[in-house]
Design an enzyme around this catalytic site. Structure first.
Site, PDB file in Angstrom:
ATOM      1  NE  ARG A  15      -7.567  -5.787   2.508  1.00  0.00           N
ATOM      2  CZ  ARG A  15      -6.753  -5.294   3.435  1.00  0.00           C
ATOM      3  NH1 ARG A  15      -5.550  -5.811   3.630  1.00  0.00           N
ATOM      4  NH2 ARG A  15      -7.147  -4.298   4.198  1.00  0.00           N
ATOM      5  CG  ASP A  16      -6.808  -6.438   7.149  1.00  0.00           C
ATOM      6  OD1 ASP A  16      -5.933  -7.251   7.495  1.00  0.00           O
ATOM      7  OD2 ASP A  16      -6.782  -5.242   7.484  1.00  0.00           O
ATOM      8  CG  HIS A 211      -8.158  -0.464   8.831  1.00  0.00           C
ATOM      9  ND1 HIS A 211      -8.676  -1.134   7.739  1.00  0.00           N
ATOM     10  CD2 HIS A 211      -7.176  -1.282   9.308  1.00  0.00           C
ATOM     11  CE1 HIS A 211      -8.035  -2.279   7.559  1.00  0.00           C
ATOM     12  NE2 HIS A 211      -7.112  -2.400   8.503  1.00  0.00           N
ATOM     13  CG  HIS A 213      -5.278  -4.486  12.520  1.00  0.00           C
ATOM     14  ND1 HIS A 213      -5.344  -5.752  11.985  1.00  0.00           N
ATOM     15  CD2 HIS A 213      -5.353  -3.641  11.472  1.00  0.00           C
ATOM     16  CE1 HIS A 213      -5.435  -5.665  10.663  1.00  0.00           C
ATOM     17  NE2 HIS A 213      -5.445  -4.392  10.322  1.00  0.00           N
ATOM     18  CB  CYS A 244      -0.614  -6.486   7.547  1.00  0.00           C
ATOM     19  SG  CYS A 244       0.457  -6.119   6.157  1.00  0.00           S
ATOM     20  CG  ASN A 253      -9.130  -5.602  10.370  1.00  0.00           C
ATOM     21  OD1 ASN A 253      -8.678  -6.515   9.704  1.00  0.00           O
ATOM     22  ND2 ASN A 253      -8.881  -4.343  10.126  1.00  0.00           N
TER      23      ASN A 253
HETATM   24  P1  HMG Z   1       7.689  -5.225  -6.411  1.00  0.00           P
HETATM   25  O1  HMG Z   1       8.383  -6.548  -6.342  1.00  0.00           O
HETATM   26  O2  HMG Z   1       8.440  -4.002  -6.020  1.00  0.00           O
HETATM   27  O3  HMG Z   1       6.981  -4.999  -7.831  1.00  0.00           O
HETATM   28  O4  HMG Z   1       6.390  -5.335  -5.503  1.00  0.00           O
HETATM   29  P2  HMG Z   1       7.555  -4.938  -9.288  1.00  0.00           P
HETATM   30  O5  HMG Z   1       6.738  -3.883  -9.994  1.00  0.00           O
HETATM   31  O6  HMG Z   1       9.042  -4.813  -9.288  1.00  0.00           O
HETATM   32  O7  HMG Z   1       7.135  -6.367  -9.875  1.00  0.00           O
HETATM   33  C1  HMG Z   1       7.725  -7.567  -9.388  1.00  0.00           C
HETATM   34  C2  HMG Z   1       6.850  -8.746  -9.780  1.00  0.00           C
HETATM   35  O8  HMG Z   1       5.548  -8.613  -9.203  1.00  0.00           O
HETATM   36  C3  HMG Z   1       6.615  -8.860 -11.287  1.00  0.00           C
HETATM   37  O9  HMG Z   1       6.416 -10.248 -11.551  1.00  0.00           O
HETATM   38  C4  HMG Z   1       5.291  -8.168 -11.457  1.00  0.00           C
HETATM   39  O10 HMG Z   1       4.613  -8.596 -12.614  1.00  0.00           O
HETATM   40  C5  HMG Z   1       4.548  -8.586 -10.226  1.00  0.00           C
HETATM   41  P3  HMG Z   1       7.628 -11.182 -12.076  1.00  0.00           P
HETATM   42  O11 HMG Z   1       8.117 -10.478 -13.303  1.00  0.00           O
HETATM   43  O12 HMG Z   1       8.654 -11.186 -10.974  1.00  0.00           O
HETATM   44  O13 HMG Z   1       6.953 -12.488 -12.288  1.00  0.00           O
HETATM   45  N1  HMG Z   1       3.506  -7.625  -9.821  1.00  0.00           N
HETATM   46  C6  HMG Z   1       2.208  -7.926  -9.661  1.00  0.00           C
HETATM   47  N2  HMG Z   1       1.527  -9.077  -9.797  1.00  0.00           N
HETATM   48  C7  HMG Z   1       0.205  -9.028  -9.566  1.00  0.00           C
HETATM   49  N3  HMG Z   1      -0.465  -7.904  -9.195  1.00  0.00           N
HETATM   50  C8  HMG Z   1       0.179  -6.747  -9.052  1.00  0.00           C
HETATM   51  C9  HMG Z   1       1.580  -6.727  -9.296  1.00  0.00           C
HETATM   52  N4  HMG Z   1       2.503  -5.760  -9.245  1.00  0.00           N
HETATM   53  C10 HMG Z   1       3.678  -6.316  -9.570  1.00  0.00           C
HETATM   54  N5  HMG Z   1      -0.495  -5.646  -8.705  1.00  0.00           N
HETATM   55  C11 HMG Z   1       4.141  -4.742  -4.940  1.00  0.00           C
HETATM   56  C12 HMG Z   1       5.518  -4.232  -5.342  1.00  0.00           C
HETATM   57  C13 HMG Z   1       3.334  -3.552  -4.489  1.00  0.00           C
HETATM   58  C14 HMG Z   1       3.483  -5.394  -6.151  1.00  0.00           C
HETATM   59  C15 HMG Z   1       4.307  -5.788  -3.817  1.00  0.00           C
HETATM   60  O14 HMG Z   1       5.086  -5.229  -2.809  1.00  0.00           O
HETATM   61  C16 HMG Z   1       2.993  -6.252  -3.261  1.00  0.00           C
HETATM   62  O15 HMG Z   1       2.223  -6.918  -3.945  1.00  0.00           O
HETATM   63  N6  HMG Z   1       2.712  -5.901  -2.008  1.00  0.00           N
HETATM   64  C17 HMG Z   1       1.429  -6.241  -1.424  1.00  0.00           C
HETATM   65  C18 HMG Z   1       1.509  -6.145   0.025  1.00  0.00           C
HETATM   66  C19 HMG Z   1       0.138  -6.412   0.615  1.00  0.00           C
HETATM   67  O16 HMG Z   1      -0.798  -6.807  -0.058  1.00  0.00           O
HETATM   68  N7  HMG Z   1       0.043  -6.199   1.930  1.00  0.00           N
HETATM   69  C20 HMG Z   1      -1.168  -6.412   2.630  1.00  0.00           C
HETATM   70  C21 HMG Z   1      -2.220  -5.409   2.322  1.00  0.00           C
HETATM   71  S1  HMG Z   1      -1.961  -3.826   3.117  1.00  0.00           S
HETATM   72  C22 HMG Z   1      -2.658  -4.024   4.660  1.00  0.00           C
HETATM   73  O17 HMG Z   1      -3.016  -5.105   5.045  1.00  0.00           O
HETATM   74  C23 HMG Z   1      -2.855  -2.791   5.479  1.00  0.00           C
HETATM   75  C24 HMG Z   1      -4.316  -2.320   5.519  1.00  0.00           C
HETATM   76  O18 HMG Z   1      -5.181  -3.316   6.013  1.00  0.00           O
HETATM   77  C25 HMG Z   1      -4.422  -1.094   6.430  1.00  0.00           C
HETATM   78  C26 HMG Z   1      -3.721  -1.372   7.763  1.00  0.00           C
HETATM   79  O19 HMG Z   1      -4.200  -2.179   8.559  1.00  0.00           O
HETATM   80  O20 HMG Z   1      -2.675  -0.756   7.905  1.00  0.00           O
HETATM   81  C27 HMG Z   1      -4.801  -1.880   4.118  1.00  0.00           C
HETATM   82 MG    MG Z   2      -5.418  -3.826   8.097  1.00  0.00          MG
END
Ligand code: HMG
Ligand code: MG
Length: 306
Positions: A15-16, A211, A213, A244, A253
């Site tokens: 994933r990450d 966690h 990095h 990310c 990481n």
């Molecule tokens: P948004 O644009 O505010 O969402 O995004 P929305 O509810 O307004 O929906 C907009 C569109 O997204 C719609 O589609 C929804 O259907 C779709 P459209 O009508 O435009 O075709 N949608 C989705 N599609 C699939 N799966 C879903 C989903 N939700 C809405 N779950 C949202 C808000 C949270 C969805 C967006 O900002 C997003 O997907 N962000 C993901 C960011 C991400 O994955 N970042 C990396 C992971 S975090 C990380 O790496 C940190 C970590 O490792 C810890 C660390 O190191 O800090 C965990």
């Molecule tokens: Mg991370």
């Protein structure tokens, strides 16, 4: 020293590790990486994310990957779900294809919360609350991630009080385990210790993880300081993959191989076979046409070659 005798590592590489790769990685390769990690003895693997494919295209095959993995008894499979849509997608197929654990991911910094999940910290908690409730009602374990617990790419240094605040909010909505994340790898041991102390004001030592990095090469030192506090769960990534997309300049990481080498050298059990783990890291690195980003893997691969 108050060191644990056993440590659980969650490999977040699929994933990450892969979410930040620009070139598509086929689902079959992700599935094989999961297989190799479980064969190496990992007992939890963060497989994928049910997030918007527009935001993170690399995770668009989440359902296919979850359906393709061969589950091994005793291994826990986790996925990221930022909202109800994500949870519903994770629970859409038959029960045997559900994740054992979901991760809701918030941030200690407002700016990162906006950039990563497009809402404020308060709004994120409102969104997570029904996700946590529905997952727990379905018997799925809930972990929370707190990004930018030490530093933020947009706001700079983050005070422990911000971590205290977020950990309290996560606890309040029923998140069962919390991961304290140094998303951009800027932390050094005393800052990480303070962030972990803030986390421990709300969560038991058995319900927290680190966690880290490794952008500035501090992740092993940060792991060690947490071990000395009695923390026994960490997220790591095979071959040091990761980053990310919303934290530019941050690298992967800490490599699972490096942490396993550290732990085994200290007589701490992990249940992981380092040689098999190195093969898993080499498999994905070969696919990505690069060398594993792990000092221990590099040293042991060189040793094998001689
Ligand atoms: P948004 O644009 O505010 O969402 O995004 P929305 O509810 O307004 O929906 C907009 C569109 O997204 C719609 O589609 C929804 O259907 C779709 P459209 O009508 O435009 O075709 N949608 C989705 N599609 C699939 N799966 C879903 C989903 N939700 C809405 N779950 C949202 C808000 C949270 C969805 C967006 O900002 C997003 O997907 N962000 C993901 C960011 C991400 O994955 N970042 C990396 C992971 S975090 C990380 O790496 C940190 C970590 O490792 C810890 C660390 O190191 O800090 C965990
Ligand atoms: Mg991370």
């Amino acid at each position: 020293m108050n060191l644990p005798s056993k440590v659980k590592l969650v490999d977040v590489g699929p994933r990450d590790g892969l979410q930040n790769e620009k070139a598509p990685v086929p689902a079959a390769v992700k599935i094989e990486l999961v297989q190799r990690l479980q064969d190496a003895g990992l007992t939890e693997i963060e497989v994928t994310s049910f997030v918007s494919p527009k935001w993170v295209p690399q995770m668009a095959d989440a359902a296919e990957v979850m359906a393709g993995i061969q589950r091994k008894p005793g291994v826990r499979y986790s996925v990221l779900t930022p909202n109800m849509k994500g949870l519903e997608a994770a629970m859409a197929p038959a029960r045997e294809l559900w994740p054992d654990e979901i991760v809701v991911f918030g941030a200690a910094s407002e700016a990162f919360s906006q950039r990563n999940i497009n809402c404020s910290i308060a709004e994120s908690i409102e969104r997570f609350a029904p996700v946590v409730q529905a997952a727990r009602a379905a018997g799925i374990y809930v972990r929370g991630a707190m990004s930018c617990a030490v530093g933020c790419p947009y706001e700079g240094e983050i005070a422990p009080a911000r971590v205290d605040y977020l950990a309290g909010l996560m606890k309040g909505i029923g998140v069962q385990h919390i991961g304290m994340a140094d998303t951009i790898g800027v932390g050094t041991p005393l800052k990480v210790q303070r962030a972990m102390e803030a986390t421990l004001r709300h969560y038991d030592i058995n319900d927290v993880s680190g966690h880290f990095h490794d952008t500035y090469g501090q992740a092993l030192a940060n792991t060690l300081v947490c071990l000395q506090m009695g923390v026994w769960q960490f997220d790591t990534s095979s071959a040091g993959l990761g980053g990310c997309p919303y934290a530019k300049g941050a690298t992967g990481n800490v490599a699972t191989e490096d942490v396993v080498y550290l732990l085994h050298g200290m007589g701490i059990e992990t249940g992981i076979d380092l040689e098999k783990l190195i093969d898993a890291g080499k498999f994905i690195s070969d696919f990505l046409a690069r060398k594993p980003n792990s000092r221990a893997a590099t040293a042991l691969l060189n040793k094998r070659a001689n």
